[in-house]
Design a protein around this motif. Sequence first.
Motif, short mmCIF file in Angstrom:
data_model
loop_
_atom_site.label_atom_id
_atom_site.label_comp_id
_atom_site.label_asym_id
_atom_site.label_seq_id
_atom_site.Cartn_x
_atom_site.Cartn_y
_atom_site.Cartn_z
N ALA A 109 0.82 -1.21 0.00
CA ALA A 109 0.00 0.00 0.00
C ALA A 109 0.85 1.26 0.00
O ALA A 109 0.60 2.21 -0.76
N ILE A 110 1.87 1.30 0.86
CA ILE A 110 2.73 2.48 0.93
C ILE A 110 3.46 2.70 -0.39
O ILE A 110 3.50 3.81 -0.93
N GLU A 111 4.04 1.63 -0.93
CA GLU A 111 4.80 1.79 -2.17
C GLU A 111 3.89 2.18 -3.34
O GLU A 111 4.30 2.95 -4.21
N ALA A 112 2.67 1.63 -3.37
CA ALA A 112 1.74 2.03 -4.43
C ALA A 112 1.43 3.52 -4.34
O ALA A 112 1.32 4.21 -5.37
N HIS A 123 -6.99 6.39 -8.70
CA HIS A 123 -7.68 5.12 -8.42
C HIS A 123 -6.87 4.28 -7.44
O HIS A 123 -7.40 3.80 -6.42
N ALA A 124 -5.59 4.10 -7.72
CA ALA A 124 -4.74 3.30 -6.83
C ALA A 124 -4.56 3.98 -5.48
O ALA A 124 -4.49 3.30 -4.44
N ASP A 125 -4.50 5.31 -5.47
CA ASP A 125 -4.33 6.05 -4.22
C ASP A 125 -5.44 5.74 -3.23
O ASP A 125 -5.20 5.53 -2.03
N SER A 126 -6.68 5.71 -3.71
CA SER A 126 -7.81 5.48 -2.80
C SER A 126 -7.75 4.08 -2.21
O SER A 126 -8.04 3.89 -1.01
N LEU A 127 -7.37 3.11 -3.00
CA LEU A 127 -7.22 1.73 -2.51
C LEU A 127 -6.07 1.64 -1.51
O LEU A 127 -6.20 0.99 -0.46
N ALA A 128 -4.96 2.29 -1.82
CA ALA A 128 -3.78 2.22 -0.95
C ALA A 128 -4.06 2.85 0.40
O ALA A 128 -3.70 2.30 1.45
N ALA A 185 -10.71 -7.65 8.36
CA ALA A 185 -10.17 -6.34 7.97
C ALA A 185 -8.82 -6.49 7.27
O ALA A 185 -8.55 -5.80 6.28
N MET A 186 -7.98 -7.37 7.78
CA MET A 186 -6.67 -7.57 7.16
C MET A 186 -6.79 -8.19 5.77
O MET A 186 -6.04 -7.84 4.86
N MET A 187 -7.73 -9.10 5.60
CA MET A 187 -7.93 -9.70 4.28
C MET A 187 -8.41 -8.66 3.27
O MET A 187 -7.94 -8.60 2.13
N LEU A 188 -9.38 -7.82 3.70
CA LEU A 188 -9.84 -6.75 2.82
C LEU A 188 -8.70 -5.82 2.47
O LEU A 188 -8.52 -5.44 1.31
N ALA A 189 -7.91 -5.45 3.48
CA ALA A 189 -6.79 -4.53 3.25
C ALA A 189 -5.76 -5.13 2.31
O ALA A 189 -5.23 -4.44 1.42
N ALA A 190 -5.44 -6.40 2.49
CA ALA A 190 -4.47 -7.06 1.62
C ALA A 190 -4.96 -7.07 0.18
O ALA A 190 -4.17 -6.87 -0.77
N THR A 191 -6.25 -7.29 0.00
CA THR A 191 -6.83 -7.28 -1.35
C THR A 191 -6.75 -5.89 -1.96
O THR A 191 -6.36 -5.72 -3.13
N GLN A 192 -7.10 -4.88 -1.18
CA GLN A 192 -7.03 -3.50 -1.68
C GLN A 192 -5.59 -3.11 -2.01
O GLN A 192 -5.33 -2.47 -3.04
N ALA A 193 -4.65 -3.49 -1.15
CA ALA A 193 -3.25 -3.16 -1.40
C ALA A 193 -2.74 -3.86 -2.65
O ALA A 193 -1.97 -3.28 -3.43
N GLY A 194 -3.19 -5.10 -2.87
CA GLY A 194 -2.80 -5.81 -4.09
C GLY A 194 -3.33 -5.13 -5.34
O GLY A 194 -2.63 -5.02 -6.35
N MET A 195 -4.57 -4.67 -5.27
CA MET A 195 -5.14 -3.93 -6.40
C MET A 195 -4.41 -2.61 -6.62
O MET A 195 -4.20 -2.19 -7.76
N ALA A 196 -3.99 -1.97 -5.52
CA ALA A 196 -3.29 -0.69 -5.64
C ALA A 196 -1.95 -0.86 -6.35
O ALA A 196 -1.64 -0.14 -7.31
N ARG A 230 -1.10 10.04 7.87
CA ARG A 230 -2.46 10.49 8.17
C ARG A 230 -3.48 9.40 7.90
O ARG A 230 -4.42 9.20 8.68
N ALA A 231 -3.31 8.69 6.79
CA ALA A 231 -4.24 7.61 6.46
C ALA A 231 -4.21 6.51 7.51
O ALA A 231 -5.24 5.90 7.82
N MET A 232 -3.04 6.26 8.05
CA MET A 232 -2.88 5.21 9.06
C MET A 232 -3.37 5.64 10.44
O MET A 232 -3.49 4.81 11.34
N GLY A 233 -3.60 6.94 10.61
CA GLY A 233 -4.00 7.46 11.91
C GLY A 233 -2.85 7.76 12.82
O GLY A 233 -3.03 8.01 14.02
N ILE A 234 -1.64 7.78 12.28
CA ILE A 234 -0.44 8.08 13.06
C ILE A 234 -0.31 9.58 13.29
O ILE A 234 0.17 10.03 14.33
N ALA A 235 -0.71 10.37 12.29
CA ALA A 235 -0.62 11.83 12.36
C ALA A 235 -2.01 12.43 12.14
O ALA A 235 -2.83 11.86 11.42
#
Length: 227
Positions: free
Chosen positions: A39-42, A51-56, A82-93, A145-150
């Motif tokens: 996700a980060i690298e995408a 399109h990829a940004d929103s998934l990432a 949640a992790m499975m959904l995220a992994a799928t989104q990151a793969g698409m990204a 920011r997306a991760m909620g760290i900042a």
Amino acid sequence: MLIAGVPCLPAAALVDYELTMTKPYRLTADTGIDSLTHAIEAYVSKRASPHADSLAKSAMHLIWQNIRTVCAEPANHAAREAMMLAATQAGMAFSNSSVALVHGMSRPIGAFFHVPHGLSNAMLLPEITAFSAPAALERYADCARAMGIAAEGEGNQSAVARLLDELRALNADLKVPTPRDYGIDEKRYRELMPTMASQALASGSPGNNPRVPTAEEIVELYTRVYA
């Protein structure tokens, strides 16, 4: 769709989080960080797209909120889902934006030292992020920011500093070993660093990185990551 004149249905993928319920700790942690890396690298890739940004960004948020839980509570269905959904989104990204320097440097470690792919990505992610961030400060701050760290209004420098601290803390919390701790022989590792750097560059992935390294810089990064 027609193949040789015969109607065919498009291929479909089965995404079922329940298939992950019995994954062991190390596999859960390493594939989780691997998905975070996707996700980060995408998102920071030179080939990024809206399109990829929103998934990432969605994937980063879900992973960060759930990765520690899914490791600590392997039977937690909500975290697994949640992790499975995220992994799928990151793969698409990354299928749309491609991966970057972490993956380029990860593959030779796996090839020469038989380190699982997710684990070699995890070993590299904090140091490569620190190297790359000055060339795409706003993009990496967006990741935080997306991760909620900042917070949304926090400055880019501060957000990226938090991101680096938290990526290192995640590796510590999930017991990600360094190459030294994994048992990779230091002499052999150092002998192979120029070859690994050459192979990393030849993969093409570093060319997508916000900061494209030289072979010498990759060798230096391998050196820092070792210990």
